[in-house]
Design an enzyme around this catalytic site. Structure first.
Site, PDB file in Angstrom:
ATOM      1  N   GLU A  28     -12.463   2.487  51.624  1.00  0.00           N
ATOM      2  CA  GLU A  28     -13.225   2.932  52.796  1.00  0.00           C
ATOM      3  C   GLU A  28     -12.605   4.154  53.475  1.00  0.00           C
ATOM      4  O   GLU A  28     -12.447   4.189  54.704  1.00  0.00           O
ATOM      5  CB  GLU A  28     -13.389   1.776  53.794  1.00  0.00           C
ATOM      6  CG  GLU A  28     -14.253   0.651  53.264  1.00  0.00           C
ATOM      7  CD  GLU A  28     -14.550  -0.434  54.292  1.00  0.00           C
ATOM      8  OE1 GLU A  28     -14.014  -0.365  55.420  1.00  0.00           O
ATOM      9  OE2 GLU A  28     -15.314  -1.363  53.965  1.00  0.00           O
ATOM     10  N   GLU A  81     -17.613  -4.884  48.047  1.00  0.00           N
ATOM     11  CA  GLU A  81     -17.600  -5.705  49.269  1.00  0.00           C
ATOM     12  C   GLU A  81     -19.048  -5.962  49.659  1.00  0.00           C
ATOM     13  O   GLU A  81     -19.792  -5.018  49.938  1.00  0.00           O
ATOM     14  CB  GLU A  81     -16.863  -5.033  50.436  1.00  0.00           C
ATOM     15  CG  GLU A  81     -15.359  -4.975  50.277  1.00  0.00           C
ATOM     16  CD  GLU A  81     -14.637  -4.504  51.533  1.00  0.00           C
ATOM     17  OE1 GLU A  81     -15.131  -4.785  52.660  1.00  0.00           O
ATOM     18  OE2 GLU A  81     -13.595  -3.849  51.392  1.00  0.00           O
TER      19      GLU A  81
END
Length: 495
Positions: free
Chosen positions: A168, A287
């Site tokens: 991320e 995710e």
């Protein structure tokens, strides 16, 4: 619904049923690892948790993060445990003891029959630490880092196949947050040297943290412009919640997931065309889950504790219905979604919960995940579906029937996964399987509950649980069934 053996999406990569363990909350400590527990094995791993993970048949587990990895020194987690440092863990504001590290996790993964999807730190670290970690984990012997692993008691290399290039990195919350160009450059250079150490590994570049990020799409295009020749996958992350308490809108959110997958696929193919490349980049949805129940409690947590409860969502029946829809969505895109990781696996937004010193149990979302993993191996078919639809706050033309099917030719098995989103009424399903001559219904599993907010807890572990009393049957080449209102269904057929 019409099914035909020749209407194929793709052979399903088993890694689509992967999961995720991060050094966050009680995922590791009091989750998979609790040395004082009555069911702890000789290494301190909970055998009851191992059993539940094996029930899920998880082929791949991403580790060690997550936001955690962007501040992690992997060297802290190897060598004699008594000599390992305690660190301030800045991503989740806890203290990390480093009792469990790379080698211990590799041991645990073997116990649950999983491969490790290893992540490198491209936040506070970079190219040098990444190549050294690959050498430590995957090189046989005869060099500094590989011999260090041998000295730590691991003569055979771990041979980790799949590696994430950070986590991320588009997020301002991330330690070492970067622009797309900054990340693209370091990811490219890290990828090059990691593959020079071990040319057999596959690499995942960081995509956007979610599709609502202001940099979404631009981020993917820029990162892939840099990394395209050096990686095999780009990641997608997405969590959904129901803060508005609008169930019909909530269970339609898999349509957003579908649009996200289509958009990232299009960006990958745009860069492929731009580069005149013959290589196809696939997707790692590493995710995904429902996450919102625990956010208020987490905002009140005192910092600098060791393994405090964090992100401990207690899931409802409606959460399980959306998770089922999300699994169906990824199977429909299995031609490009080759890896996916339900985030996470134990205690932290997880299908498995534990009590310290006590029980382990299955959350509601355990069941659709388990069923898809158990019966969704083979070829994903492309069903032709005609379904009544409804409109919700954020979506139009939401089909009441969310469904797909998987054909396992070697086993002569056909499995239909079907969700009835209707909150009020059962749904009559008629599925044309005349191309599957001689197939009969083996089992019709149903997950249903009169209370959409029903949960499983330590005191009532079976409040939401599947039964196999569904009424599907085959008549004249058609599967016929009434799908109960607001239910997850698995219709298993065999020749």
């Amino acid at each position: 619904m019409i099914l035909d053996k020749d209407f194929k999406v793709s052979e399903i990569d088993n890694r689509i049923y992967g999961s995720f363990i991060e050094h966050l909350g009680r995922a590791v400590y009091e989750g998979i690892y609790e040395p004082g527990h009555p069911l702890a094995d000789e290494q301190g791993f909970r055998k009851d948790v191992i059993g539940l993970v094996k029930e899920l048949n998880v082929p791949l587990v991403r580790y060690p993060g997550g936001n955690f990895v962007s501040g992690y020194n992997w060297e802290d987690g190897v060598g004699p445990v008594g000599e390992r440092p305690r660190r301030l863990e800045l991503a989740w504001r806890t203290i990390e003891t480093n009792e469990v590290g790379t080698n211990e996790f590799a041991d645990w993964a073997k116990k649950v029959n999983s491969e490790v999807n290893m992540a490198v730190n491209l936040g506070t670290r970079g190219i040098d630490a990444a190549r050294n970690l690959v050498e430590y984990c995957n090189h046989p012997a005869g060099t500094y880092w590989s011999d260090l692993r041998v000295s730590h008691g691991y003569k055979a290399p771990h041979k980790f196949k799949t590696w994430c290039l950070g986590n991320e990195m588009d997020g301002p919350w991330q330690i070492g947050h970067k622009t797309a160009a900054e990340y693209g450059r370091i990811a490219t250079e890290a990828a090059k040297v990691m593959k020079w150490v071990d040319p057999t590994i596959e690499l995942v570049a960081c995509g956007s943290s979610n599709s609502a990020m202001p940099t979404f799409a631009d981020w993917e295009a820029t990162v892939l412009d840099h990394t395209y020749d050096h990686v095999e996958y780009i990641s997608l992350h997405q969590y959904y919640g129901n803060k508005e308490d609008d169930t019909a809108n909530f269970v339609a959110r898999s349509l957003d997931m579908d649009a996200f997958i289509r958009s990232v696929t299009a960006i990958c193919d745009y860069i492929k065309a731009k580069k005149h490349s013959k290589k196809t980049i696939n997707l790692s949805f590493d995710e995904w889950n429902v996450w919102y129940h625990s956010r208020d409690a987490d905002s009140k947590r005192d910092p600098w504790q060791i393994a405090p409860p964090q992100l401990e969502d207690i899931y409802t029946h409606e959460d399980a219905i959306l998770v089922g829809c999300m699994l169906i969505t990824m199977l429909r895109h299995s031609d490009r979604v080759k890896i996916a990781c339900l985030a996470q696996l134990v205690n932290v937004i997880a299908p498995i919960m534990t009590e310290k010193g006590g029980a382990a149990w299955k959350q509601t979302i355990f069941y659709p995940y388990m069923h898809a993993s158990a019966y969704g191996r083979g070829v994903a078919l492309n069903p032709i579906i005609s379904s009544p639809k409804y409109d919700s706050k954020d979506f139009t033309d939401v089909p009441y029937l969310e469904s797909t099917a998987v054909y396992n030719e070697a086993a002569d098995e056909l499995t239909i996964f079907a969700v009835n989103r209707d909150l009020e009424d059962s749904l009559y399903l008629e599925c044309d399987i005349r191309n599957f001559d001689g197939y009969r219904v083996v089992e019709h599993i149903v997950l249903e509950n009169g209370d959409v907010k029903a949960r499983n807890t330590a005191g009532n572990q079976a409040s939401v649980a599947p039964h196999n009393n569904g009424n599907a049957e085959v008549k004249d080449g058609f599967v016929q069934s009434m799908l109960p209102k607001f239910s997850w269904n698995v219709i298993r057929l065999a020749k």
